[in-house]
Write a protein that holds these residues in place. Structure first.
Motif, short mmCIF file in Angstrom:
data_model
loop_
_atom_site.label_atom_id
_atom_site.label_comp_id
_atom_site.label_asym_id
_atom_site.label_seq_id
_atom_site.Cartn_x
_atom_site.Cartn_y
_atom_site.Cartn_z
N LEU A 223 -23.10 59.38 37.16
CA LEU A 223 -24.45 58.84 37.17
C LEU A 223 -25.48 59.96 37.23
O LEU A 223 -26.44 60.00 36.44
N ILE A 224 -25.27 60.91 38.16
CA ILE A 224 -26.20 62.03 38.30
C ILE A 224 -26.27 62.83 37.01
O ILE A 224 -27.33 63.17 36.49
N MET A 225 -25.08 63.09 36.46
CA MET A 225 -24.96 63.83 35.21
C MET A 225 -25.80 63.15 34.13
O MET A 225 -26.65 63.78 33.47
N THR A 226 -25.57 61.87 33.96
CA THR A 226 -26.23 61.14 32.89
C THR A 226 -27.74 61.07 33.13
O THR A 226 -28.54 61.39 32.25
N VAL A 227 -28.12 60.67 34.33
CA VAL A 227 -29.54 60.48 34.62
C VAL A 227 -30.30 61.80 34.48
O VAL A 227 -31.35 61.87 33.83
N CYS A 228 -29.78 62.87 35.07
CA CYS A 228 -30.48 64.15 35.01
C CYS A 228 -30.69 64.61 33.57
O CYS A 228 -31.78 65.05 33.20
N TRP A 229 -29.66 64.51 32.74
CA TRP A 229 -29.80 64.97 31.37
C TRP A 229 -30.75 64.06 30.58
O TRP A 229 -31.46 64.52 29.69
N LEU A 230 -30.77 62.78 30.91
CA LEU A 230 -31.69 61.89 30.21
C LEU A 230 -33.14 62.17 30.63
O LEU A 230 -34.05 62.16 29.80
N VAL A 231 -33.33 62.43 31.93
CA VAL A 231 -34.68 62.80 32.38
C VAL A 231 -35.10 64.09 31.68
O VAL A 231 -36.23 64.22 31.18
N ALA A 232 -34.15 65.02 31.59
CA ALA A 232 -34.44 66.28 30.90
C ALA A 232 -34.82 66.02 29.44
O ALA A 232 -35.73 66.65 28.89
N THR A 233 -34.13 65.04 28.82
CA THR A 233 -34.46 64.69 27.44
C THR A 233 -35.93 64.26 27.35
O THR A 233 -36.68 64.70 26.47
N THR A 234 -36.32 63.40 28.29
CA THR A 234 -37.71 62.92 28.30
C THR A 234 -38.68 64.09 28.42
O THR A 234 -39.67 64.17 27.69
N VAL A 235 -38.37 64.99 29.34
CA VAL A 235 -39.26 66.14 29.55
C VAL A 235 -39.35 66.97 28.27
O VAL A 235 -40.45 67.36 27.84
N VAL A 236 -38.19 67.21 27.65
CA VAL A 236 -38.18 68.01 26.43
C VAL A 236 -39.05 67.35 25.36
O VAL A 236 -39.86 68.01 24.71
N ILE A 237 -38.90 66.04 25.20
CA ILE A 237 -39.70 65.35 24.18
C ILE A 237 -41.19 65.44 24.51
O ILE A 237 -42.02 65.71 23.63
N ASN A 238 -41.51 65.28 25.79
CA ASN A 238 -42.90 65.40 26.21
C ASN A 238 -43.46 66.78 25.88
O ASN A 238 -44.57 66.93 25.36
N ILE A 239 -42.65 67.81 26.19
CA ILE A 239 -43.11 69.19 25.93
C ILE A 239 -43.37 69.37 24.43
O ILE A 239 -44.41 69.88 24.01
N LYS A 240 -42.38 68.90 23.63
CA LYS A 240 -42.49 69.09 22.19
C LYS A 240 -43.71 68.33 21.64
O LYS A 240 -44.36 68.78 20.72
N LYS A 241 -43.94 67.17 22.24
CA LYS A 241 -45.06 66.36 21.78
C LYS A 241 -46.38 67.10 22.03
O LYS A 241 -47.30 67.04 21.24
N ALA A 242 -46.39 67.78 23.19
CA ALA A 242 -47.62 68.50 23.56
C ALA A 242 -47.83 69.69 22.65
O ALA A 242 -48.97 70.11 22.46
N ASP A 243 -46.70 70.21 22.10
CA ASP A 243 -46.86 71.41 21.26
C ASP A 243 -47.73 71.16 20.04
O ASP A 243 -47.60 70.15 19.39
#
Lengths: 243, 632
Positions: A223-243
């Protein structure tokens, strides 16, 4: 709501192209070959599915990154990601929807390995509780692999780079439980580090579940593995969107 | 918060959270789990829980595990971890009655000395040969000590039993007393044939772990009243006095476990030519009174349960229908003694029958299969090749009783008492010129003539207890390590435990090994063998006939000049030679055919598993395309 719409759209898209079928066929054939030839299932003469589940992490290592790589890279490359973001769904919903679709898809592939379960029940009297736990463990592990792949896929436009990076990261997480990896640390690292590294491994937790015991700690790990990487996915997309 | 979700710092934070959670997870959430295994392999049994909750005095357990020295052995570390978890589970059930501590015996430390003094086994590993310890020392408040010298990872499934047994023994320091009367050297002894001392049978050691085992003297009026359970092994030529003592012991409510045998292989007669009856147990007098009878002249031949024996010397393994390997299908699993046992091996087993008009209740514990037939025991005496037993073998369809529990009403075999002769030193007259012993007669009068509830288990085989049928003994780092491959000792100990009225340990012990063979393949192998055995016999006979005829012809040729052999005879000779080659080939084919069915099943399953679903999926895809095109 947004999540389930995205999920259904994605899931349907899997089955409109022959690619998904090809993927499943390869997965099934490889698992069969591994089980019967490398795992010597029939020659072992034991009514269990150890020969089958032993190879599952290695099969995932190739096949899950192949599914995950197209989750975001494709959308980013073709620019459809902008379109997706204009829809009335949040980034989190999109991430979750795409992930769930892919996860369900792997679940279907896993379920289609049922002939090996029928076979082992035909040949002897296996412990079906253990087999159920192993299937559950396999699916949870696939979720972990997939979440890693989702994050990597969001970070790059190239599907090939996404594939290779996912494979490398997942390999590290699988191999962390290996004796040779442990050996590299034994000389200098304190014990809690070594045990910590082993507790980060997919294999350690998968093996624990595949014994037939669903331990809360193993569930939480996935669960931790999955949730953390999915949250990271969201962050990455947000960062890229801001670029 | 919002900013973190949009920055690279966010990624770092997530990574940190991931690592911290993963590491804490292993420590925080302990012991919540769902055991999906069939036998609840990873859940403590009710019996363990009961024993733990009933602890009266505090116990101390010290687990010695070489943490540092095992850094390179992740497998062992995982196992040690599991043992620790198990001990924590014990702790949570027993509360403050159990003090558990963990010790790392570093080389040359005081702890190491302590461990080795307690009898723990140090196993050298690595290049430097440091000794590692992985054992447990338990002590109670009276300083009695119980030790598990090394937790062997391959005995993981017995670990709960080992631990619970240790705790049980510590909390009940007084063991039940088992008195043994045996007609064979179960306790070892000198073998005059090989001129060597023989070690005690392994079952003795297994019993001694759990019971206070005492060999009893024969020819006493009474079985020692301290004896809780009487174990009779191969009773033979017991004196009237001894039989009387046993009779009275049983009637007074003493629990008794009897192993009798129509042909006890371990009972080596002085002369190899002696008849089979020399190896027969004799307790019929008492057994009859208890309501059962041992068929004395016969052993059971059982095809379905027969074992295959290796003949050595390059000969093919052969089936021995007198040597039986029984699994749970032959056990009365409703009886707690048989609960969970997986396999028991027996050899030249006898048949138990209920006596007409028996007042006791006889419950079978072990039965043969229906593919069985009594075989005259005398045939074993001169048996060269076990296959010979198959000749004239015709299953009767009856399942024979090989072991039974007897309970209920029984009467004495000596209602009038028994007159015995004794030699006595004449001590009354000190001045008597001869101090020679004299023989006097004495009448033993029974205290109890009838009992309303006797408690006896009878097994019609004594070989079941011999090492060769169930255990492999090896020397491992100077220690005698026994690796059982059948549950024979489990059966013995279960029976003793049950008779001792201490059944708590039984369910734990019988979790047993978890071998789950392909029953389908075994059935296939058996039926193929059955089918081809007959065929083989016919061909073998044909071959012998042909060879005899050939020999005849050859001899005819030898007598006269070979040139005189008529053309007809010449033809006949060639025909027979061809015939011989043909039969030999057929025989070989028959042997190959044995494996062919199984091989082809394997191939079929491989194909189905690798290609069936992919093929169906492809068909589905093509079909869908077709339909879509039609619709379009």
């Amino acid at each position: 709501m947004g999540t389930s719409i995205i999920m259904r759209r994605e899931l349907a898209s899997y089955f409109t192209t022959p690619l998904a079928y090809i993927f499943i066929v390869i997965f099934l054939m490889m698992s069969g070959v591994f089980t019967f030839y490398l795992g010597r299932f029939f020659e072992r003469g034991q009514a269990d599915l150890i020969s089958f589940f032993n190879f599952i992490p290695w099969l995932y290592l190739i096949l899950v990154p192949a599914i995950a790589m197209r989750l975001w890279s494709e959308e980013r490359k073709s620019g459809t990601i902008e379109l997706l973001m204009t829809l009335p769904v949040t980034v989190v919903q999109a991430v979750l929807g795409k992930f769930l679709a892919a996860w369900l898809f792997i679940g279907v592939a896993l379920l289609l390995t049922f002939p090996v379960w029928v076979t082992v029940n035909y040949l002897g009297e296996p412990d079906n509780g253990v087999i159920l736990a192993s299937y559950l463990g396999s699916w949870l592990m696939a979720g972990g692999f997939l979440a890693v792949g989702s994050c990597v896929s969001a970070a790059t436009k190239s599907q090939v780079v996404a594939f290779i990076m996912t494979l490398v990261i997942c390999f590290i997480f699988v191999a962390a439980g290996f004796p040779m990896v442990q050996d590299a640390f034994t000389e200098w690292a304190p014990l809690w580090v070594i045990d910590g590294i082993s507790s980060l491994s997919f294999l350690t937790h998968f093996d624990a579940v595949a014994r037939g015991v669903i331990d809360l700690r193993d569930l939480l790990y996935f669960l931790i593995m999955t949730v953390c990487w999915l949250v990271a996915t969201t962050v990455v997309i947000n960062i890229k969107k801001a670029d | 918060m919002k900013n973190i979700m949009y920055s690279k710092t966010g990624l770092v934070v997530i990574f940190a959270i991931f690592i911290v959670f993963s590491l804490l997870n292993a420590r925080l959430f302990n012991g919540v789990r769902f055991d999906l295994t069939e036998g609840k392999l990873y859940t403590l049994t009710d019996e363990t829980q009961k024993i733990l909750q009933e602890l009266e005095t505090p116990l101390t357990l010290k687990l010695y595990f070489s943490e540092k020295a095992t850094a390179e052995l992740p497998g062992l570390r995982t196992y040690a971890h599991r043992i620790k978890e198990l001990l924590e589970e014990y702790q949570s059930l027993a509360g403050d009655k159990l003090n558990i501590s963990y010790v790392d015996p570093i080389p040359f430390s005081e702890e190491e000395d302590e461990a080795s003094a307690a009898g723990l086994q140090g196993v050298p590993v690595g290049i430097r040969g440091d000794e590692i310890y992985f054992g447990l020392v338990g002590t109670n408040d009276t300083d009695s000590e119980e030790v598990i010298s090394f937790f062997q990872p391959d005995k993981e499934q017995f670990v709960e039993y080992e631990l619970t047994k240790l705790i049980y023994n510590l909390s009940n320091p007084e063991l039940p007393v088992v008195g043994i009367l045996s007609g064979i050297n179960i306790n070892g002894g000198f073998n005059y044939m090989t001129q060597q001392r023989q070690p005690a049978w392994v079952v003795m050691q297994q019993m001694e772990d759990l019971f206070d085992v005492r060999p009893l003297a024969e020819d006493v009026d009474e079985i020692d009243p301290e004896v809780d359970i009487l174990l009779l092994v191969h009773p033979k030529e017991f004196s009237q006095q001894t039989l009387f003592a046993i009779d009275q012991f049983v009637l007074k409510g003493g629990r008794t476990l009897v192993f009798v045998d129509p042909f006890a292989e371990a009972d080596q007669p002085p002369s190899p030519m002696a008849s089979a009856s020399n190896r027969r147990s004799d307790l019929s007098l008492l057994l009859n009174k208890w309501g059962v009878k041992l068929q004395e002249e016969h052993i059971v031949g059982d095809f379905e349960n027969s074992l295959v024996v290796n003949m050595g010397g390059g000969r093919n393994p052969v089936r021995h229908i007198g040597l039986l390997g029984l699994d749970a299908s032959g056990f009365n699993v409703d009886d707690v003694v048989m609960a969970g046992l997986e396999s028991i091996n027996l050899s030249s087993v006898g048949i138990l029958e209920t006596v007409d008009g028996a007042t006791t209740k006889v419950t079978p514990l072990i039965r043969s299969s229906a593919e069985a037939q009594p075989i005259v025991a005398e045939r074993l005496n001169s048996l060269q090749n076990p296959e010979a037993l198959m000749e004239s073998f015709a299953p009767t369809g009856e399942e024979y009783v090989l072991a039974a529990r007897i309970m209920g009403k029984a009467s004495s075999a000596f209602p009038e008492g028994v007159e015995i002769e004794e030699t006595q030193e004449v001590a009354e007259e000190p001045e008597a010129e001869s101090a020679e012993p004299v023989t006097v007669k004495r009448l033993l009068v029974p205290e109890v003539v009838e009992s309303s509830n006797i408690n006896v288990i009878v097994v019609a085989d004594t070989d079941i207890l011999t090492d060769r049928l169930w255990v492999q003994v090896q020397q491992f780092f100077g220690q005698r390590v026994v690796s059982p491959w059948a549950d024979n000792a489990g059966f013995l100990v279960n029976a003793l435990d049950n008779l001792a009225g201490n059944a708590d340990l039984i369910n734990i012990r019988s979790r047993g090994r978890f071998s789950r063979p392909f029953t389908k393949v075994e059935a296939l192998r058996r039926s193929a063998e059955e089918q081809f055995l007959a065929q083989q016999q016919v061909l073998q006979e044909q071959l012998e006939e042909t060879e005899a005829k050939l020999l005849e012809l050859e001899q005819m040729r030898g007598d006269a000049d070979s040139a005189i052999l008529s053309e007809e005879q010449e033809l006949e000779l060639t025909r027979f030679q061809d015939e011989k080659i043909k039969i030999r080939k057929e025989l070989r084919d028959v042997q190959h055919q044995l494996d062919r069915d199984i091989e082809s099943l394997g191939t079929e399953l491989k194909m189905i598993n690798i290609f069936l679903v992919p093929l169906l999926l492809t068909l589905l895809l093509v079909l869908m395309k077709f339909i879509r095109r039609r619709v379009a």
